[in-house]
Enzyme design. Structure first.
Site, PDB file in Angstrom:
ATOM      1  N   GLY A  97       0.819  -1.199   0.000  1.00 21.77           N
ATOM      2  CA  GLY A  97       0.000   0.000   0.000  1.00 21.77           C
ATOM      3  C   GLY A  97       0.861   1.259   0.000  1.00 21.77           C
ATOM      4  N   LEU A  98       0.339   2.300   0.637  1.00 19.10           N
ATOM      5  CA  LEU A  98       1.015   3.603   0.730  1.00 19.10           C
ATOM      6  C   LEU A  98       1.321   4.166  -0.657  1.00 19.10           C
ATOM      7  CD1 LEU A  98       3.472   2.967   3.707  1.00 19.10           C
ATOM      8  CD2 LEU A  98       1.256   4.098   3.760  1.00 19.10           C
ATOM      9  N   CYS A  99       0.372   4.011  -1.583  1.00 22.02           N
ATOM     10  CA  CYS A  99       0.555   4.564  -2.934  1.00 22.02           C
ATOM     11  C   CYS A  99      -0.715   5.289  -3.378  1.00 22.02           C
ATOM     12  CB  CYS A  99       0.953   3.474  -3.924  1.00 22.02           C
ATOM     13  SG  CYS A  99      -0.019   1.962  -3.855  1.00 22.02           S
ATOM     14  N   GLY A 100      -1.286   6.058  -2.458  1.00 27.39           N
ATOM     15  CA  GLY A 100      -2.450   6.870  -2.799  1.00 27.39           C
ATOM     16  C   GLY A 100      -3.643   6.018  -3.182  1.00 27.39           C
ATOM     17  N   PHE A 111      -4.006   4.323  -5.944  1.00 31.77           N
ATOM     18  CA  PHE A 111      -3.660   3.385  -7.022  1.00 31.77           C
ATOM     19  C   PHE A 111      -4.445   2.081  -6.911  1.00 31.77           C
ATOM     20  CE2 PHE A 111      -0.963  -0.320  -8.081  1.00 31.77           C
ATOM     21  CZ  PHE A 111      -0.924  -0.166  -9.464  1.00 31.77           C
TER      22      PHE A 111
END
Length: 291
Positions: free
Chosen positions: A89-92, A94
């Site tokens: 995760g931690l990709c907005g 996406f």
């Protein structure tokens, strides 16, 4: 009002968070260049490959001898949705944007009375899909241990899909992924891969006459399975670039937000400290006057 110690601890905590997000942004930026180059390098081959297949498919037309991967099963009752997302995760937005597109397609098909099956590639897509469409979930491809996606990974997925198709488990297969445009723009995309579907622009070979040896049907029977693997591989590369671009953008926003929060907390800390000092001075002066 928070004490000075609480404010100081919060400031230190946010500073540590900012260091982490800044480091993640730099790592994503380093990975982005390689992933972007790989995705862009695959596009000319994929487009030309699809154009050749489109020309062959147009020449075969509705022939009874056309490969099953081109003509289909004659039905579109059962749809397999292949949802391709990231392992992390931690990709907005996406992962959530791809899952949202797949979820909308599944609900549309179910409303039309179709049977929906879902195969996920990537842990985040699996987590999102199983919450809402757990009954339709039929499998998952784990790429957690894969450091760099290669063509062999796409081939493994393609073999699984082709085996399911030959076994009559579905009639139509559609992949969901995110097409990379730039660091701030990634477009969630749905693409039908079984039976093979070609845009009119890809049928450029249909305007030119060729003699094929062996026949068009024999060539298509050999190329269409490779076409499935090629399209899956291109989608994996697009996803890789999109993931790093989205993570770089998200971590940049998080870093800037942390900086703004630190500034606000510092102002609040200084005001609280000034108030404490003022109160102490008032107490000292009041005590001196009382004496």
């Amino acid at each position: 009002m928070p004490s000075l110690k609480d404010l100081k601890n919060r400031i230190e905590s946010v500073k540590n968070t900012r260091k982490i997000t800044k480091a993640m942004q730099m790592v994503a930026a380093a990975k982005l260049r390689r992933a972007q180059d790989a995705a862009e390098a695959s596009r000319p081959y994929t487009e030309r490959f699809n154009a050749v297949l489109g020309g062959l498919a147009a020449s075969v037309g509705g022939s009874d001898s056309a490969p099953k991967l081109l003509s289909g099963t004659g039905s579109d009752q059962t749809h397999l949705l292949v949802v391709m997302t990231a392992e992390r995760g931690l990709c907005g937005g996406f992962n959530s944007n791809i899952a949202k597109l797949a979820r909308a397609k599944a609900e549309e098909l179910q409303a039309a009375g179709k049977t929906v099956k879902i195969l996920t590639v990537g842990k985040k897509g699996r987590d999102a899909i199983k919450r809402d469409l757990g009954d339709a979930f039929v499998g998952h491809v784990d790429l957690t241990e894969v450091k760099r996606v290669g063509y062999e990974n796409a081939q493994d997925i393609a073999r699984d899909l082709l085996a399911k198709f030959d076994g009559g488990e579905f009639d139509v297969a559609t992949i969901f992924y995110s097409k990379f445009v730039n660091v701030v723009t990634q477009i969630p995309t749905a693409q039908q891969i079984i039976p093979a579907a070609f845009d009119a622009a890809e049928d450029e070979g249909a305007t030119t006459l060729y003699d094929y040896e062996p026949s068009e049907e024999a060539i298509l029977a050999d190329l269409l399975p490779r076409g499935v693997a090629t399209q899956i591989f291109a989608a994996l590369l697009e996803n890789g670039a999109s993931e790093q671009g989205a993570r770089m953008s998200a971590m940049d926003n998080a870093t800037r937000n942390a900086g703004e929060m630190i500034d606000k907390l510092t102002i609040e800390f200084n005001r609280s400290r000034q108030a404490v000092i003022t109160n102490e001075l008032i107490e000292i002066i009041s005590g001196a006057e009382a004496l």
